[in-house]
Design a protein around this motif. Structure first.
Motif, PDB file in Angstrom:
ATOM      1  N   SER A 241     -84.470  16.749  18.586  1.00 34.03           N
ATOM      2  CA  SER A 241     -85.384  15.709  18.112  1.00 34.03           C
ATOM      3  C   SER A 241     -84.825  15.036  16.878  1.00 34.03           C
ATOM      4  CB  SER A 241     -86.738  16.317  17.739  1.00 34.03           C
ATOM      5  OG  SER A 241     -87.323  16.944  18.843  1.00 34.03           O
ATOM      6  N   SER A 242     -85.246  13.805  16.623  1.00 35.52           N
ATOM      7  CA  SER A 242     -84.953  13.166  15.343  1.00 35.52           C
ATOM      8  C   SER A 242     -86.102  13.501  14.401  1.00 35.52           C
ATOM      9  CB  SER A 242     -84.826  11.652  15.517  1.00 35.52           C
ATOM     10  OG  SER A 242     -86.131  11.103  15.669  1.00 35.52           O
ATOM     11  N   SER A 243     -86.068  12.942  13.204  1.00 35.28           N
ATOM     12  CA  SER A 243     -87.149  13.239  12.261  1.00 35.28           C
ATOM     13  C   SER A 243     -88.459  12.650  12.744  1.00 35.28           C
ATOM     14  CB  SER A 243     -86.806  12.642  10.894  1.00 35.28           C
ATOM     15  OG  SER A 243     -86.656  11.227  11.042  1.00 35.28           O
ATOM     16  N   ARG A 244     -88.396  11.649  13.618  1.00 36.03           N
ATOM     17  CA  ARG A 244     -89.602  10.952  14.031  1.00 36.03           C
ATOM     18  C   ARG A 244     -90.097  11.360  15.412  1.00 36.03           C
ATOM     19  NH1 ARG A 244     -92.486   6.392  15.814  1.00 36.03           N
ATOM     20  NH2 ARG A 244     -91.261   6.337  17.715  1.00 36.03           N
ATOM     21  N   ALA A 245     -89.129  11.556  16.335  1.00 40.23           N
ATOM     22  CA  ALA A 245     -89.542  11.747  17.727  1.00 40.23           C
ATOM     23  C   ALA A 245     -88.564  12.633  18.481  1.00 40.23           C
ATOM     24  CB  ALA A 245     -89.631  10.383  18.412  1.00 40.23           C
ATOM     25  N   PRO A 246     -89.053  13.319  19.520  1.00 36.26           N
ATOM     26  CA  PRO A 246     -88.137  14.116  20.342  1.00 36.26           C
ATOM     27  C   PRO A 246     -87.212  13.207  21.153  1.00 36.26           C
ATOM     28  CG  PRO A 246     -90.314  14.063  21.347  1.00 36.26           C
ATOM     29  CD  PRO A 246     -90.437  13.394  20.008  1.00 36.26           C
ATOM     30  N   ARG A 247     -86.031  13.700  21.501  1.00 30.68           N
ATOM     31  CA  ARG A 247     -85.144  12.917  22.365  1.00 30.68           C
ATOM     32  C   ARG A 247     -85.383  13.242  23.837  1.00 30.68           C
ATOM     33  NH1 ARG A 247     -81.520  14.746  18.474  1.00 30.68           N
ATOM     34  NH2 ARG A 247     -81.245  13.225  16.818  1.00 30.68           N
ATOM     35  N   TRP A 248     -86.148  14.293  24.109  1.00 32.56           N
ATOM     36  CA  TRP A 248     -86.363  14.721  25.504  1.00 32.56           C
ATOM     37  C   TRP A 248     -87.619  14.110  26.116  1.00 32.56           C
ATOM     38  CZ3 TRP A 248     -91.049  16.812  24.890  1.00 32.56           C
ATOM     39  CH2 TRP A 248     -91.331  17.482  23.683  1.00 32.56           C
ATOM     40  N   GLY A 249     -88.291  13.268  25.344  1.00 31.07           N
ATOM     41  CA  GLY A 249     -89.510  12.657  25.871  1.00 31.07           C
ATOM     42  C   GLY A 249     -89.602  11.211  25.444  1.00 31.07           C
ATOM     43  N   ILE A 250     -90.379  10.427  26.170  1.00 30.73           N
ATOM     44  CA  ILE A 250     -90.521   9.010  25.852  1.00 30.73           C
ATOM     45  C   ILE A 250     -91.894   8.518  26.318  1.00 30.73           C
ATOM     46  CG2 ILE A 250     -89.566   8.113  28.029  1.00 30.73           C
ATOM     47  CD1 ILE A 250     -88.261   6.598  24.932  1.00 30.73           C
ATOM     48  N   ALA A 251     -92.424   7.561  25.570  1.00 31.22           N
ATOM     49  CA  ALA A 251     -93.683   6.943  26.018  1.00 31.22           C
ATOM     50  C   ALA A 251     -93.353   5.632  26.720  1.00 31.22           C
ATOM     51  CB  ALA A 251     -94.592   6.681  24.823  1.00 31.22           C
ATOM     52  N   TYR A 252     -93.820   5.485  27.943  1.00 28.50           N
ATOM     53  CA  TYR A 252     -93.699   4.215  28.652  1.00 28.50           C
ATOM     54  C   TYR A 252     -95.011   3.484  28.403  1.00 28.50           C
ATOM     55  CZ  TYR A 252     -92.636   0.917  32.410  1.00 28.50           C
ATOM     56  OH  TYR A 252     -92.377  -0.206  33.128  1.00 28.50           O
ATOM     57  N   LYS A 253     -94.969   2.480  27.522  1.00 31.89           N
ATOM     58  CA  LYS A 253     -96.204   1.798  27.146  1.00 31.89           C
ATOM     59  C   LYS A 253     -96.598   0.773  28.197  1.00 31.89           C
ATOM     60  CE  LYS A 253     -97.629   2.678  22.837  1.00 31.89           C
ATOM     61  NZ  LYS A 253     -98.480   1.820  22.145  1.00 31.89           N
ATOM     62  N   PHE A 254     -97.847   0.799  28.614  1.00 30.33           N
ATOM     63  CA  PHE A 254     -98.354  -0.215  29.518  1.00 30.33           C
ATOM     64  C   PHE A 254     -98.745  -1.439  28.698  1.00 30.33           C
ATOM     65  CE2 PHE A 254    -100.050   3.493  32.237  1.00 30.33           C
ATOM     66  CZ  PHE A 254     -98.812   3.635  32.830  1.00 30.33           C
ATOM     67  N   PRO A 255     -98.821  -2.593  29.365  1.00 35.07           N
ATOM     68  CA  PRO A 255     -99.277  -3.756  28.604  1.00 35.07           C
ATOM     69  C   PRO A 255    -100.648  -3.453  28.017  1.00 35.07           C
ATOM     70  CG  PRO A 255     -98.679  -4.366  30.863  1.00 35.07           C
ATOM     71  CD  PRO A 255     -98.571  -2.888  30.771  1.00 35.07           C
ATOM     72  N   ALA A 256    -100.871  -3.859  26.781  1.00 34.64           N
ATOM     73  CA  ALA A 256    -102.130  -3.548  26.111  1.00 34.64           C
ATOM     74  C   ALA A 256    -103.301  -4.023  26.956  1.00 34.64           C
ATOM     75  CB  ALA A 256    -102.176  -4.224  24.756  1.00 34.64           C
ATOM     76  N   ASP A 257    -104.319  -3.208  27.109  1.00 34.79           N
ATOM     77  CA  ASP A 257    -105.477  -3.649  27.889  1.00 34.79           C
ATOM     78  C   ASP A 257    -106.610  -4.106  26.978  1.00 34.79           C
ATOM     79  OD1 ASP A 257    -106.461  -1.284  26.938  1.00 34.79           O
ATOM     80  OD2 ASP A 257    -107.051  -0.482  28.872  1.00 34.79           O
ATOM     81  N   THR A 258    -106.371  -4.030  25.671  1.00 34.75           N
ATOM     82  CA  THR A 258    -107.412  -4.474  24.747  1.00 34.75           C
ATOM     83  C   THR A 258    -106.829  -5.486  23.766  1.00 34.75           C
ATOM     84  OG1 THR A 258    -108.511  -2.342  24.922  1.00 34.75           O
ATOM     85  CG2 THR A 258    -109.072  -3.692  23.023  1.00 34.75           C
ATOM     86  N   ARG A 259    -107.506  -6.596  23.619  1.00 35.37           N
ATOM     87  CA  ARG A 259    -107.101  -7.603  22.638  1.00 35.37           C
ATOM     88  C   ARG A 259    -108.335  -8.073  21.885  1.00 35.37           C
ATOM     89  NH1 ARG A 259    -102.022 -10.047  23.162  1.00 35.37           N
ATOM     90  NH2 ARG A 259    -102.500 -10.547  21.014  1.00 35.37           N
ATOM     91  N   THR A 260    -108.102  -8.754  20.774  1.00 37.38           N
ATOM     92  CA  THR A 260    -109.244  -9.359  20.093  1.00 37.38           C
ATOM     93  C   THR A 260    -109.233 -10.858  20.343  1.00 37.38           C
ATOM     94  OG1 THR A 260    -107.909  -9.488  18.110  1.00 37.38           O
ATOM     95  CG2 THR A 260    -109.473  -7.675  18.234  1.00 37.38           C
ATOM     96  N   THR A 261    -110.417 -11.435  20.361  1.00 37.03           N
ATOM     97  CA  THR A 261    -110.538 -12.885  20.470  1.00 37.03           C
ATOM     98  C   THR A 261    -111.913 -13.276  19.954  1.00 37.03           C
ATOM     99  OG1 THR A 261    -110.253 -14.804  21.908  1.00 37.03           O
ATOM    100  CG2 THR A 261    -111.485 -12.973  22.826  1.00 37.03           C
ATOM    101  N   ARG A 262    -112.188 -14.614  19.920  1.00 34.88           N
ATOM    102  CA  ARG A 262    -113.475 -15.039  19.397  1.00 34.88           C
ATOM    103  C   ARG A 262    -114.489 -15.193  20.530  1.00 34.88           C
ATOM    104  NH1 ARG A 262    -116.605 -19.072  17.221  1.00 34.88           N
ATOM    105  NH2 ARG A 262    -115.632 -20.591  18.605  1.00 34.88           N
ATOM    106  N   LEU A 263    -115.667 -14.715  20.280  1.00 38.72           N
ATOM    107  CA  LEU A 263    -116.758 -14.862  21.244  1.00 38.72           C
ATOM    108  C   LEU A 263    -117.418 -16.212  20.958  1.00 38.72           C
ATOM    109  CD1 LEU A 263    -118.716 -13.754  23.388  1.00 38.72           C
ATOM    110  CD2 LEU A 263    -119.952 -12.628  21.549  1.00 38.72           C
ATOM    111  N   LYS A 264    -117.189 -17.164  21.853  1.00 38.62           N
ATOM    112  CA  LYS A 264    -117.685 -18.525  21.597  1.00 38.62           C
ATOM    113  C   LYS A 264    -119.200 -18.609  21.800  1.00 38.62           C
ATOM    114  CE  LYS A 264    -114.856 -21.064  24.175  1.00 38.62           C
ATOM    115  NZ  LYS A 264    -114.065 -22.222  24.643  1.00 38.62           N
TER     116      LYS A 264
END
Ligand SMILES: NC(=O)c1ccc[n+]([C@@H]2O[C@H](COP(=O)([O-])OP(=O)(O)OC[C@H]3O[C@@H](n4cnc5c(N)ncnc54)[C@H](O)[C@@H]3O)[C@@H](O)[C@H]2O)c1
Ligand SMILES: [Zn+2]
Length: 691
Positions: A300-323
């Motif tokens: 591992s590095s100081s931050r994260a293991p080298r034997w694992g990884i996160a596959y991030k999906f496109p964000a399903d939550t965003r902010t916007t204005r409620l008109k």
């Protein structure tokens, strides 16, 4: 999962880079301290990627303890529980290509193929470490800065899936995610608002707020899933997870173990596809080497293991204005608030409206017009508003006033259920639905006007279009000022509407987000109601002009309409579209030779407004065509194999010019587009439909 390839640009100046680092640190500090959020996850991730890209391009600019190199970007709240072994972050990949590269790099690093990869959901909550002594839960701590975290034993004890006692008196450490399910999120916000506190904006902040709460004014439900363990021997990760499940701890047991990258990608994709139906939020998949020997070699590095990884999906939550908040009355009289949003892109789709479920929810989630709101869109589900950013609420904002009476018929509202209803139920919408069904552009039932509709609905004879076909001459003749003759005429008109094409049935049913021309396009594309009803959201998107948002709505509408469609079908209403031509199968010589059905699929003779290759000509009708309304003119274009369009451009193939035509005819001449007089068009229609 295809996504636009994009390059992350480094910041142009060291000052920009430093400002971004500060922004990341501030956001992370807020994020790990509790329920408040400084920015969208997608914005945070993009900022982080830019910081990393800048550090790659200008290693000399890099600040000490860069957020790219420390756990939780340096924002974790340090506590006094020191971890047995650091709790790390995970590196991210965002697409297939970089996942493949990561796997290759890992194999190079360990000098041999990885013996197997596990694929787990990346649940969107908070990491904890839980210690069991002799089978009893004794201490739970947050990740903190990775080295030491805060003691949250009291709050974590209530998390479902993290038992007080194990099935055996073992001394082990369990690591995993504390989170809140969507259903519990509603419960939690109900409790919060009941005690006068502001509701949480979405499930992840609700889990954070609940787990980290200092004073316990309410007891919101939490859940737990383990994805790590220490003290269970040195077998593979998958075996440890199975063992935890046996001991009574909820875990990722049963997750797929893949040996090929393709299988691994398929498992990731399966998680992404199913994410809308889990009942809790996941923001990616976590891929890990299953065997301890592989993990040890990789390190591992100081931050994260080298034997694992996160596959991030496109964000399903965003902010916007409620008109605005609009009130919709459904076919069955259900009254719902609908959010009108400033358009926002969520996982590749532009979202302009969202559901607010019901009026209680509106209060519970404390959402007001003008607010910045969190919008979540998970897969093929209609987007929803989970909450508002209260710190950004405009000073002059006022709560939304729910309707006092039914906005459609002014009738009483039944508020005894969560979902409010007009007390008139189906009858509330019947008048509108029936006039729409009978209209000239829909089923064109002559003589079925507003007064008659009022009479038959008031008498309880008709509540939906299918009931019309059961009307008897005797019954109608008994009405005031009706008489035998007009009753017979009306019944005949109703009965003969049964042969109208499917596109008109669809128009008449008033499917939300579709009008006349969209109904025609749907009908021509699918050919039969059966095929349309069987279409998936993806199938619907093959129709021109149907994007993901419209496809989801149409699919939901069709489900709702299924009963009335079935009743119409049972009464003999035509459910096919005459201009439908099965599309020829994709050119494949092998298939042609062996497929016995191939002969049936040869394209039919061309229609007058089809091009040589069978595609429709783009036709604009301007001015009046003898005997046809404007809608019928457009309909005729499609019956003749063309595609009707409203404006003349270089792409227009033909302009039909009738009496009263204006600038469109002039434009056609100017562009040299072929022109056909309306009489000729009417003649063409007559001869073609007679043939
Ligand atoms: N909006 C903001 O302001 C803001 C600020 C900071 C972080 N964030 C979000 O948090 C993310 C980074 O946070 P992080 O460093 O805590 O997480 P990470 O992306 O580094 O991933 C590690 C974490 O994933 C979680 N996890 C879930 N399922 C897991 C599994 N099966 N195996 C292992 N770990 C699993 C654990 O909590 C673990 O600590 C960002 O990508 C961003 O989306 C947002
Ligand atoms: Zn009503």
């Amino acid at each position: 999962m295809t996504r636009l390839p994009f390059m992350t640009q480094p910041f142009p100046t060291v000052a920009d880079y430093r400002a971004a680092v500060t922004q990341v640190r501030d956001a992370a500090a807020a994020y790990y301290a509790g329920p408040d959020l400084a920015m969208d996850d997608a914005v945070y991730d993009a900022l982080m990627q830019r910081v990393a890209a800048t550090e790659d391009a200008h290693p000399d600019w890099k600040v000490e303890d860069s957020p790219t190199e420390v756990v939780a970007a340096g924002g974790g709240v340090v506590g006094d529980v020191v971890h047995s072994e650091p709790m790390l972050s995970l590196d991210n990949v965002f697409n297939e290509d970089t996942l493949r590269k990561w796997a290759l790099r890992l194999e190079k690093l360990i000098g041999r193929p990885v013996a197997g990869f596990t694929v787990e959901p990346k649940i969107d909550g908070l990491a904890i470490a839980a210690r069991y002594e002799d089978g009893r839960l004794v201490q739970v701590a947050t990740r903190g800065d990775g080295r030491a975290g805060e003691d949250v034993t009291g709050q974590a004890r209530r998390a479902a899936g993290l038992p007080e006692r194990l099935a055996e008196p073992l001394t082990i450490e369990v690591r995993g995610e504390v989170f809140m399910t969507d259903a519990d999120f509603d419960v939690a916000n109900g409790m919060r608002t009941a005690t006068g506190e502001p509701p949480f904006a979405h499930p992840r902040s609700a889990a954070a707020g609940t787990l980290l709460a200092q004073d316990r004014t309410y007891d919101a439900p939490l859940s737990f899933v383990a994805y790590g363990a220490r003290g269970l021997g040195d077998g593979p990760h998958s075996a440890a997870m199975a063992e935890l499940a046996r001991l009574g701890v909820s875990s990722t047991a049963g997750m797929p173990v893949s040996t090929s990258i393709d299988d691994l990608l398929a498992a990731v994709e399966a998680l992404n596809t199913g994410r809308g139906t889990l009942g809790y939020g996941i923001d990616g998949a976590v891929i890990k080497a299953d065997q301890p020997a592989d993990r040890e070699l990789a390190g591992s590095s100081s931050r994260a293991p080298r034997w694992g990884i996160a596959y991030k999906f496109p964000a399903d939550t965003r902010t916007t204005r409620l008109k605005a908040i609009e009130v919709q009355v459904g076919r069955t009289g259900v009254i719902t608030p609908v959010a009108v949003l400033e358009p926002v892109q969520i996982s590749g789709v532009i979202v302009t409206s969202a559901t607010l479920h019901n009026f209680d929810d509106l209060v519970r989630r404390n959402v007001r017009p003008g607010d910045t709101v969190f919008v979540r869109r998970a897969g093929d589900v209609i987007p929803e508003i989970t909450g508002a950013k209260l710190d950004e609420r405009p000073a002059d904002s006022v709560p939304f006033e729910p309707p006092v009476r039914c906005p459609r018929c002014d009738g009483e509202i039944d508020r005894t259920q969560k979902r409010w209803r007009c007390t008139r139920g189906r009858a509330c919408g019947a008048r509108e639905a029936l006039s729409y069904y009978a209209a000239r552009d829909s089923m064109d039932i002559e003589g079925l006007g507003g007064k008659l509709i009022d009479m038959v609905t008031a008498a309880g004879l008709v509540t939906d279009p299918a009931d019309l076909y059961d009307l008897k001459v005797e019954t109608l003749a008994a009405f005031d000022r009706m008489g035998e003759v007009s009753a017979t005429k009306l019944v005949t008109a109703i009965q003969s509407s049964k042969t109208q094409p499917m596109s008109r049935v669809l128009t008449g049913l008033g499917v939300r987000m579709t009008g006349r021309s969209m109904s025609r396009r749907l009908a021509t594309h699918f050919g039969t109601m059966e095929a349309l009803l069987a279409a998936s959201v993806a199938d619907l998107q093959e129709v021109e002009g149907v994007g993901p948002e419209r496809a989801v709505t149409i699919a939901a509408e069709l489900v709702e309409l299924q009963p009335v469609i079935a009743r119409l079908t049972a009464r003999g209403v035509n459910m096919t579209e005459p201009t439908y031509r099965p599309r020829p199968p994709a050119a494949s010589p092998a298939a042609d030779a062996s497929d016995p059905d191939a002969a049936d699929a040869t394209p039919a003779a061309l229609l007058p407004l089809q091009k040589e290759d069978g595609t429709p000509m783009t036709v604009v009708v301007t001015g009046s065509v003898p005997g046809l309304t404007r809608n019928e003119g457009n309909e005729a274009v499609e019956r003749l194999g063309g595609r009707s369009s409203g404006s003349v451009s270089k792409k227009t193939d033909l302009v039909v010019v009738g009496e009263g035509a204006g600038s469109k005819a002039a434009k056609a001449e100017e562009l040299g587009v072929r022109i056909m007089p309306a009489e000729e068009f009417a003649e063409l229609l007559r001869t073609t439909t007679m043939a």
